[in-house]
Design an enzyme around this catalytic site. Structure first.
Site, PDB file in Angstrom:
ATOM      1  CG  MET A   1      51.786 -56.685 -51.358  1.00 21.79           C
ATOM      2  SD  MET A   1      51.816 -54.897 -51.298  1.00 21.79           S
ATOM      3  CE  MET A   1      53.563 -54.554 -51.219  1.00 21.79           C
TER       4      MET A   1
ATOM      5  N   PRO B   1      56.316 -60.174 -38.661  1.00 19.83           N
ATOM      6  CG  PRO B   1      57.482 -62.062 -39.350  1.00 19.83           C
ATOM      7  CD  PRO B   1      57.578 -60.875 -38.444  1.00 19.83           C
TER       8      PRO B   1
ATOM      9  CG  ASP C   1      60.870 -52.268 -40.896  1.00 20.01           C
ATOM     10  OD1 ASP C   1      61.437 -52.208 -39.792  1.00 20.01           O
ATOM     11  OD2 ASP C   1      60.907 -51.344 -41.740  1.00 20.01           O
TER      12      ASP C   1
ATOM     13  N   GLY D   1      52.344 -54.278 -39.650  1.00 16.40           N
ATOM     14  CA  GLY D   1      52.867 -55.623 -39.907  1.00 16.40           C
ATOM     15  C   GLY D   1      54.300 -55.535 -40.429  1.00 16.40           C
TER      16      GLY D   1
ATOM     17  CE  LYS E   1      46.709 -48.774 -45.156  1.00 19.91           C
ATOM     18  NZ  LYS E   1      47.963 -48.352 -45.691  1.00 19.91           N
TER      19      LYS E   1
ATOM     20  CB  THR F   1      60.627 -57.050 -43.377  1.00 16.31           C
ATOM     21  OG1 THR F   1      59.719 -56.888 -44.451  1.00 16.31           O
ATOM     22  CG2 THR F   1      61.869 -57.770 -43.871  1.00 16.31           C
ATOM     23  CB  ALA F   2      56.520 -60.445 -44.516  1.00 14.41           C
TER      24      ALA F   2
ATOM     25  CB  ILE G   1      59.909 -53.444 -45.617  1.00 16.33           C
ATOM     26  CG1 ILE G   1      61.297 -53.321 -45.015  1.00 16.33           C
ATOM     27  CG2 ILE G   1      59.917 -54.377 -46.837  1.00 16.33           C
ATOM     28  CD1 ILE G   1      62.415 -53.015 -45.979  1.00 16.33           C
TER      29      ILE G   1
ATOM     30  CG  ASP H   1      48.673 -51.810 -40.829  1.00 16.66           C
ATOM     31  OD1 ASP H   1      47.870 -50.882 -40.836  1.00 16.66           O
ATOM     32  OD2 ASP H   1      49.739 -51.827 -41.469  1.00 16.66           O
TER      33      ASP H   1
ATOM     34  N   PRO I   1       0.823  -1.207   0.000  1.00 18.27           N
ATOM     35  CG  PRO I   1      -0.147  -1.137   2.122  1.00 18.27           C
ATOM     36  CD  PRO I   1       0.682  -1.997   1.237  1.00 18.27           C
TER      37      PRO I   1
HETATM   38  C1  LIG Z   1      51.741 -53.984 -47.511  1.00 18.04           C
HETATM   39  S1  LIG Z   1      52.911 -55.225 -47.379  1.00 18.04           S
HETATM   40  C2  LIG Z   1      53.512 -54.964 -45.795  1.00 18.04           C
HETATM   41  C3  LIG Z   1      54.833 -55.538 -45.569  1.00 18.04           C
HETATM   42  C4  LIG Z   1      55.325 -55.303 -44.171  1.00 18.04           C
HETATM   43  N1  LIG Z   1      55.556 -53.936 -43.932  1.00 18.04           N
HETATM   44  C5  LIG Z   1      56.571 -56.088 -43.892  1.00 18.04           C
HETATM   45  O1  LIG Z   1      57.625 -55.489 -43.644  1.00 18.04           O
HETATM   46  O2  LIG Z   1      56.502 -57.314 -43.867  1.00 18.04           O
HETATM   47  C6  LIG Z   1      51.930 -56.618 -47.206  1.00 18.04           C
HETATM   48  C7  LIG Z   1      52.535 -57.825 -47.842  1.00 18.04           C
HETATM   49  O3  LIG Z   1      53.565 -58.327 -47.029  1.00 18.04           O
HETATM   50  C8  LIG Z   1      53.616 -59.712 -47.176  1.00 18.04           C
HETATM   51  N2  LIG Z   1      53.356 -60.323 -45.856  1.00 18.04           N
HETATM   52  C9  LIG Z   1      53.074 -59.725 -44.722  1.00 18.04           C
HETATM   53  N3  LIG Z   1      52.956 -60.602 -43.726  1.00 18.04           N
HETATM   54  C10 LIG Z   1      53.187 -61.808 -44.241  1.00 18.04           C
HETATM   55  C11 LIG Z   1      53.227 -63.120 -43.735  1.00 18.04           C
HETATM   56  N4  LIG Z   1      53.017 -63.381 -42.444  1.00 18.04           N
HETATM   57  N5  LIG Z   1      53.494 -64.117 -44.573  1.00 18.04           N
HETATM   58  C12 LIG Z   1      53.741 -63.894 -45.861  1.00 18.04           C
HETATM   59  N6  LIG Z   1      53.714 -62.672 -46.407  1.00 18.04           N
HETATM   60  C13 LIG Z   1      53.448 -61.640 -45.612  1.00 18.04           C
HETATM   61  C14 LIG Z   1      52.550 -60.099 -48.180  1.00 18.04           C
HETATM   62  O4  LIG Z   1      53.145 -60.090 -49.439  1.00 18.04           O
HETATM   63  C15 LIG Z   1      51.589 -58.963 -48.020  1.00 18.04           C
HETATM   64  O5  LIG Z   1      50.774 -58.827 -49.157  1.00 18.04           O
END
Ligand SMILES: C[S@@+](CC[C@H](N)C(=O)[O-])C[C@H]1O[C@@H](n2cnc3c(N)ncnc32)[C@H](O)[C@@H]1O
Length: 488
Positions: free
Chosen positions: A403, A224, A323, A321, A269, A351-352, A326, A247, A43
């Site tokens: 490969m 490998p 090295d 995989g 891949k 390497t493989a 490589i 990989d 108010p």
């Molecule tokens: C893109 S390259 C990679 C190679 C990888 N950086 C190395 O040093 O072994 C992939 C190829 O490596 C080979 N590879 C990888 N691992 C393998 C294995 N355990 N036995 C036979 N070949 C292999 C094959 O030829 C495959 O197609």
């Protein structure tokens, strides 16, 4: 009575003040600051309240309070009159409509109480005695007022200006807390309080840059296949990584060594031949029909992810995989990271080609048989523009072909055409170093046919050269076979 201190947002909310005197005026000033929609009913109304009402769009009701003034659309009722009966009615009606209510000097008729406030906006200190002694609360406020610099609000503004930057740079809450504590006790805080805000912001940013953890990238060769072929150094890197991008060819068993809280990202891949394994039905045509991202696009996405994560302060391990350097596109990842200013460590892997040759007893060089080794990709081998066939066909050297499964017929034919003896020992090793590993032996002239018959689908290495003859497998598969025609 215990009241929990909460800061209430009243902006745009309807609030009613009952009373038009000095106490109502004090409460009104706070409500105006809060941005509430205010009505005052009394108010007799103080002239200062009238002045503020004009300036702040406040509705004044020049009459005694009526019950209908309190309804459910209100957020808060403040009853600032000396009349106990009005306070009691206001409280009862507010409770009935579930509206917050504060009856001044009647803590028993309050659902909320006003604290004594030290105002260093945006820092507000609220002090309460839970209604037992408002005077003591005000005394405490005086003590605190003396201790808090007037310019404290500027410090809060400095923190507000850089809050998001600090949050982005320092993911860890404790690290952020420690950072701000350092800033508030340091020279940047002084600058802010002296109203030198630009300098204060710049100094804090510089401090933040020093604090920001720098991420790093490890390009790690997984070996490998056999997980035990990783190096000790590689294992340590896996164990301490924040994020691991791996990989398809890196053995997943290695991920067991990652920290529990590490983020694991599959960036595998899929090559055309190996796509068979990627479809639930195992149907190759289905896999090949699927639209696939190009290798370059995929790699660009991986590169960007690596940089993003490392820039965000993460210890990133890129597990590849074999090295990384490589046929592993490790070089591209190294360059991208270096360009982004990220510290990179490279940990080699077996390497493989080396894993495959060792596991099948094939020395890649051997006195009198081979003086050099070539690691080549079969991926582009069919393209004569890229391939120096006469060089590749020279004797007394070992070819290790990655490969090369799909192009095997072309590459064996071209090597023979370029002069390599068709009787040169050769082998294709699938899944080298893994329990499923197998070798298809032959000579250059018949290896492709033998491989076709063996229906190889896994990752494979081809080795061509006299050294293959040292493998006991070759002796059984080729030499004995030849000696006893018809028996394999
Ligand atoms: C893109 S390259 C990679 C190679 C990888 N950086 C190395 O040093 O072994 C992939 C190829 O490596 C080979 N590879 C990888 N691992 C393998 C294995 N355990 N036995 C036979 N070949 C292999 C094959 O030829 C495959 O197609």
């Amino acid at each position: 009575m215990f009241f929990l201190p909460l800061f209430h947002r009243l902006q745009g909310r309807s609030c009613l003040i009952i009373g038009g005197g000095a106490t109502a005026l004090r409460k009104l000033r706070w409500l105006i600051r809060s941005g509430a929609q205010i009505q005052v009913v009394a108010p007799v109304i103080d002239p200062e309240i009238r002045r503020l009402a004009e300036q702040n769009n406040i509705m004044l009701l020049d009459r005694v309070f009526e019950h209908a003034d309190i309804h459910a659309d209100l957020t808060l009722v403040i009853c600032a009159t000396d009349a106990a009966s009005i306070s009691e009615e206001a409280y009862a009606l507010s409770m009935q409509h579930r509206v917050l209510v504060n009856c001044v000097d009647r803590t028993d008729l309050c659902t909320v109480i006003f604290p004594a406030i030290v105002d260093r906006f945006p820092i507000l200190v609220a002090i309460s005695s839970m209604g037992q002694s408002p005077t003591l609360a005000r005394t405490v406020r005086g003590w605190i007022e003396q201790r808090l610099p007037n310019a404290l609000g500027r410090l809060a503004r400095l923190a507000g200006a850089l809050r998001t930057d600090v949050k982005d740079a320092l993911a860890d809450v404790d690290a952020r807390k420690a950072f701000w504590e350092k800033v508030f006790g340091g020279p940047a805080a002084e600058l802010a309080m002296q109203e030198k805000m630009a300098e204060a912001v710049a100094m804090t940013r510089a401090q933040l840059a020093d604090e920001t953890p720098t991420g790093s990238l490890v390009l790690l060769g997984a070996g490998p296949g056999d997980p035990e072929l990783i190096t000790l150094k590689g294992l340590r890197a896996l164990q301490s990584a924040d994020v691991i991008l791996y990989d398809k060819l890196a053995n997943p068993a290695l991920l067991e060594y990652a920290r529990r809280d590490a983020e694991l990202i599959d960036v595998g891949k899929i090559g055309p031949r190996e796509a068979i394994f990627a479809t639930p039905s195992g149907d190759q045509s289905e896999a090949l029909q699927k639209p696939r991202e190009s290798g370059t696009t995929m790699q660009a996405r991986i590169n960007a992810k690596l940089v993003d994560l490392a820039r965000g302060g993460k210890q990133v391990v890129r597990l590849k995989g074999g090295d990384a350097f490589i046929f592993g596109r490790g070089g591209e990842e190294l360059l991208v990271a270096q360009e982004a200013g990220i510290a990179v460590e490279i940990i080699p892997g077996i390497t493989a080609g080396m894993g495959a040759s060792s596991y099948f007893g094939i020395p890649l060089t051997h006195r009198d048989l081979s003086q050099s080794v070539r690691f080549v990709t079969g991926h582009r081998l069919s393209d004569s523009v890229y391939t120096d066939w006469p060089e590749m066909a020279k004797p007394h050297q070992t070819l290790v072909i990655y490969m090369g499964l799909v192009t095997l017929p072309t590459l064996t034919r071209e090597l023979i055409k370029a002069g390599r003896d068709g009787a040169t020992p050769a082998v294709l090793i699938e899944n080298a170093t893994l329990p499923a590993q197998r070798a298809v032996y032959g000579v250059l002239a018949d290896l492709a046919a033998r491989v076709e018959a063996a229906q190889i689908t896994g990752p494979s290495i081809v080795i061509v050269g006299e050294v293959v003859s040292i493998s006991t497998g070759y002796v059984t598969a080729v030499t004995v076979e030849k000696a006893v025609p018809g028996e394999a």
